[in-house]
Scaffold this motif. Structure first.
Motif, PDB file in Angstrom:
ATOM      1  N   ARG A 172     -26.799-102.984 -74.040  1.00 59.88           N
ATOM      2  CA  ARG A 172     -27.416-102.093 -75.017  1.00 59.88           C
ATOM      3  C   ARG A 172     -28.714-102.666 -75.573  1.00 59.88           C
ATOM      4  O   ARG A 172     -29.719-101.978 -75.676  1.00 59.88           O
ATOM      5  N   HIS A 173     -28.654-103.938 -75.898  1.00 58.17           N
ATOM      6  CA  HIS A 173     -29.861-104.570 -76.439  1.00 58.17           C
ATOM      7  C   HIS A 173     -30.980-104.592 -75.408  1.00 58.17           C
ATOM      8  O   HIS A 173     -32.141-104.330 -75.727  1.00 58.17           O
ATOM      9  N   THR A 174     -30.623-104.920 -74.183  1.00 64.41           N
ATOM     10  CA  THR A 174     -31.647-104.943 -73.126  1.00 64.41           C
ATOM     11  C   THR A 174     -32.283-103.561 -72.993  1.00 64.41           C
ATOM     12  O   THR A 174     -33.503-103.412 -72.928  1.00 64.41           O
ATOM     13  N   MET A 175     -31.435-102.559 -72.985  1.00 63.69           N
ATOM     14  CA  MET A 175     -31.906-101.186 -72.812  1.00 63.69           C
ATOM     15  C   MET A 175     -32.803-100.767 -73.982  1.00 63.69           C
ATOM     16  O   MET A 175     -33.842-100.165 -73.787  1.00 63.69           O
ATOM     17  N   GLN A 176     -32.391-101.121 -75.190  1.00 57.76           N
ATOM     18  CA  GLN A 176     -33.198-100.778 -76.374  1.00 57.76           C
ATOM     19  C   GLN A 176     -34.580-101.406 -76.272  1.00 57.76           C
ATOM     20  O   GLN A 176     -35.587-100.770 -76.571  1.00 57.76           O
ATOM     21  N   MET A 177     -34.597-102.670 -75.858  1.00 61.92           N
ATOM     22  CA  MET A 177     -35.868-103.378 -75.771  1.00 61.92           C
ATOM     23  C   MET A 177     -36.765-102.716 -74.721  1.00 61.92           C
ATOM     24  O   MET A 177     -37.939-102.454 -74.964  1.00 61.92           O
ATOM     25  N   LEU A 178     -36.211-102.418 -73.570  1.00 60.99           N
ATOM     26  CA  LEU A 178     -37.006-101.778 -72.507  1.00 60.99           C
ATOM     27  C   LEU A 178     -37.595-100.459 -73.001  1.00 60.99           C
ATOM     28  O   LEU A 178     -38.781-100.191 -72.828  1.00 60.99           O
ATOM     29  N   LEU A 179     -36.742 -99.661 -73.644  1.00 62.58           N
ATOM     30  CA  LEU A 179     -37.207 -98.347 -74.097  1.00 62.58           C
ATOM     31  C   LEU A 179     -38.284 -98.485 -75.168  1.00 62.58           C
ATOM     32  O   LEU A 179     -39.263 -97.740 -75.174  1.00 62.58           O
ATOM     33  N   SER A 180     -38.104 -99.478 -76.036  1.00 68.02           N
ATOM     34  CA  SER A 180     -39.099 -99.636 -77.104  1.00 68.02           C
ATOM     35  C   SER A 180     -40.450-100.066 -76.527  1.00 68.02           C
ATOM     36  O   SER A 180     -41.479 -99.892 -77.153  1.00 68.02           O
ATOM     37  N   ARG A 181     -40.419-100.629 -75.316  1.00 68.61           N
ATOM     38  CA  ARG A 181     -41.686-101.035 -74.690  1.00 68.61           C
ATOM     39  C   ARG A 181     -42.187 -99.995 -73.681  1.00 68.61           C
ATOM     40  O   ARG A 181     -43.076-100.266 -72.888  1.00 68.61           O
ATOM     41  N   GLY A 182     -41.552 -98.854 -73.662  1.00 67.75           N
ATOM     42  CA  GLY A 182     -42.028 -97.777 -72.784  1.00 67.75           C
ATOM     43  C   GLY A 182     -41.619 -97.923 -71.324  1.00 67.75           C
ATOM     44  O   GLY A 182     -42.132 -97.222 -70.452  1.00 67.75           O
ATOM     45  N   VAL A 183     -40.692 -98.844 -71.049  1.00 68.28           N
ATOM     46  CA  VAL A 183     -40.240 -99.038 -69.669  1.00 68.28           C
ATOM     47  C   VAL A 183     -39.072 -98.088 -69.387  1.00 68.28           C
ATOM     48  O   VAL A 183     -38.255 -97.828 -70.269  1.00 68.28           O
ATOM     49  N   VAL A 184     -39.006 -97.563 -68.182  1.00 65.80           N
ATOM     50  CA  VAL A 184     -37.906 -96.666 -67.833  1.00 65.80           C
ATOM     51  C   VAL A 184     -36.803 -97.464 -67.123  1.00 65.80           C
ATOM     52  O   VAL A 184     -37.006 -97.956 -66.010  1.00 65.80           O
ATOM     53  N   PRO A 185     -35.649 -97.617 -67.777  1.00 62.28           N
ATOM     54  CA  PRO A 185     -34.550 -98.318 -67.103  1.00 62.28           C
ATOM     55  C   PRO A 185     -33.947 -97.444 -66.000  1.00 62.28           C
ATOM     56  O   PRO A 185     -33.687 -96.267 -66.224  1.00 62.28           O
ATOM     57  N   ILE A 186     -33.785 -98.030 -64.834  1.00 59.61           N
ATOM     58  CA  ILE A 186     -33.137 -97.312 -63.725  1.00 59.61           C
ATOM     59  C   ILE A 186     -31.852 -98.059 -63.382  1.00 59.61           C
ATOM     60  O   ILE A 186     -31.877 -99.236 -63.028  1.00 59.61           O
TER      61      ILE A 186
END
Ligand code: GLU
Length: 374
Positions: A129-143
């Motif tokens: 969850r934390h990893t995903m939050q960080m990615l999203l906050s930086r505009g990265v799309v998690p796949i």
């Protein structure tokens, strides 16, 4: 919820700020080949949503579909080891194509390969969850895909529809979109798409038993994923992938696909999971100010208001939160270990680095990981 007119339920979809988009193998691959055009169109559509400030998490299948041919196989394999090998060949091909398509839109992507354990284990759940939050906050799309190369039938979630529903919960998304080869759930024996289903109603008669080319999924899996998402209060849309602009149409409230509307749940599934599935490993007592902020709702637990920490616990463990006199306030999952919290207690949220030598997240217990005690 049941009385809500369809048009209103549809229009509500435009108000979400985080969605999970699951794309099936059948949409992006066929006869062992990835479909570059479809992937580019998807990257474009997802980028448009990002510009509208909507976070998008993708769950993408196709590793096995893109990897069996190089192994000299003519059809997607069913034997476990062959599937694992095909996935390890196909997964990076899949990501390479997504990465290229998104770079054209100036968007970066990240790959996360998960197994059932990552969801069931509290610590790994929180870490994901934390990893995903960080990615999203930086505009990265998690796949995301299942870690097919290393997981076997015992350790697998099994199908990506189910995985996508779990990810919806994991990321606190407000909508699950399942893009498939079909236009939605068809009324039995017809080609008429059922426009809306209440998640707890019985639609078994309309579910054909056909599976996808790679032997998993099918309409049954999609409906059960929609039910799972619905238990957490999240609607699902099953719609046709491979159609440019489909995501925009869904969020514009167009009548496309089948919309599964949830029962109205007060407590999200993840919060239920926090409340029911684990036992508390310790107690944190907080001062009157923090107690007030928690009771009023909406606040996370920060180090400044913490008075005492009892017990020895790990990050991701469930911990009780009490006021100074021992009245229960909340239960939730902590983002730091007990010894770290002891060192942090009473300090400002800007002091993590000074006290610990590192900073992981700003909250000791995030409000999304907390259930207030009534
Ligand atoms: N994870 C599998 C793959 O990438 C697909 C599973 C599914 O389609 O549900 O091949």
């Amino acid at each position: 919820m049941s009385a809500e007119p369809l048009a209103i339920a549809r229009r509500r979809l435009g108000r979400v700020n985080r969605i999970v988009v699951k794309v099936g193998s059948g949409v992006i691959a066929g006869k062992g080949r990835l479909r570059a055009k479809v992937i580019e169109d998807l990257a474009y559509d997802v980028t448009v949503l990002r510009h509208q400030k909507i976070d998008v998490v993708m769950v993408v299948s196709g590793a096995v579909a893109a990897g069996f041919e190089p192994l000299g196989l003519e059809l997607p394999p069913s034997a476990v080891v062959e599937r694992q090998a095909a996935a390890s060949v196909g997964q990076h091909r899949l990501m390479a194509m997504f990465s290229r398509a998104f770079i054209k839109q100036r968007v970066h992507v990240a790959q996360l390969l998960m197994t059932a354990d990552d969801i069931e284990n509290r610590r790994r759940f929180l870490s994901a969850r934390h990893t995903m939050q960080m990615l999203l906050s930086r505009g990265v799309v998690p796949i995301i895909n299942e870690n097919d190369a290393l997981s076997d039938d015992e350790t697998k979630v099994g199908d990506n529809d189910h995985l996508a529903a779990l990810v919806t919960n994991l990321t606190s998304a407000q909508l699950l979109v399942i893009l498939s080869r079909v236009r939605g759930l068809y009324r039995a024996g017809t080609d008429e798409v059922i426009t809306r289903v209440e998640v707890d109603s019985s639609v078994e008669d309309h579910i054909s038993s056909e599976l996808s080319e790679t032997g998993v999924g099918g309409m049954g899996a999609k409906v059960s994923a929609a039910r799972l998402a619905g238990q957490g209060g999240v609607p699902t849309i099953i719609a046709e992938g491979g159609q440019p602009g489909m995501l925009q149409r869904i969020l514009a409230g167009d009548e496309v696909g089948t919309l599964f509307t949830p029962q109205d749940t007060k407590l999200s599934a993840r919060k239920k999971w926090i409340a029911i599935r684990s036992r508390s490993m310790g107690v944190i007592r907080v001062d009157a100010g923090a107690a007030e902020a928690l009771r009023a709702g909406g606040a996370s637990l920060l180090p400044a208001g913490i008075k005492t920490v009892q017990g020895a616990f790990e990050m991701g463990d469930r911990v009780d939160v009490q006021d100074e006199s021992g009245q229960p306030l909340a239960v939730g999952l902590v983002s730091y270990r007990s010894d770290e919290i002891r060192r942090l207690q009473g300090r400002a949220r800007t002091e993590y680095q000074d006290v610990l030598g590192y900073e992981y997240v700003k909250e000791i217990m995030h409000r999304d990981d907390m259930v207030l005690v009534e």
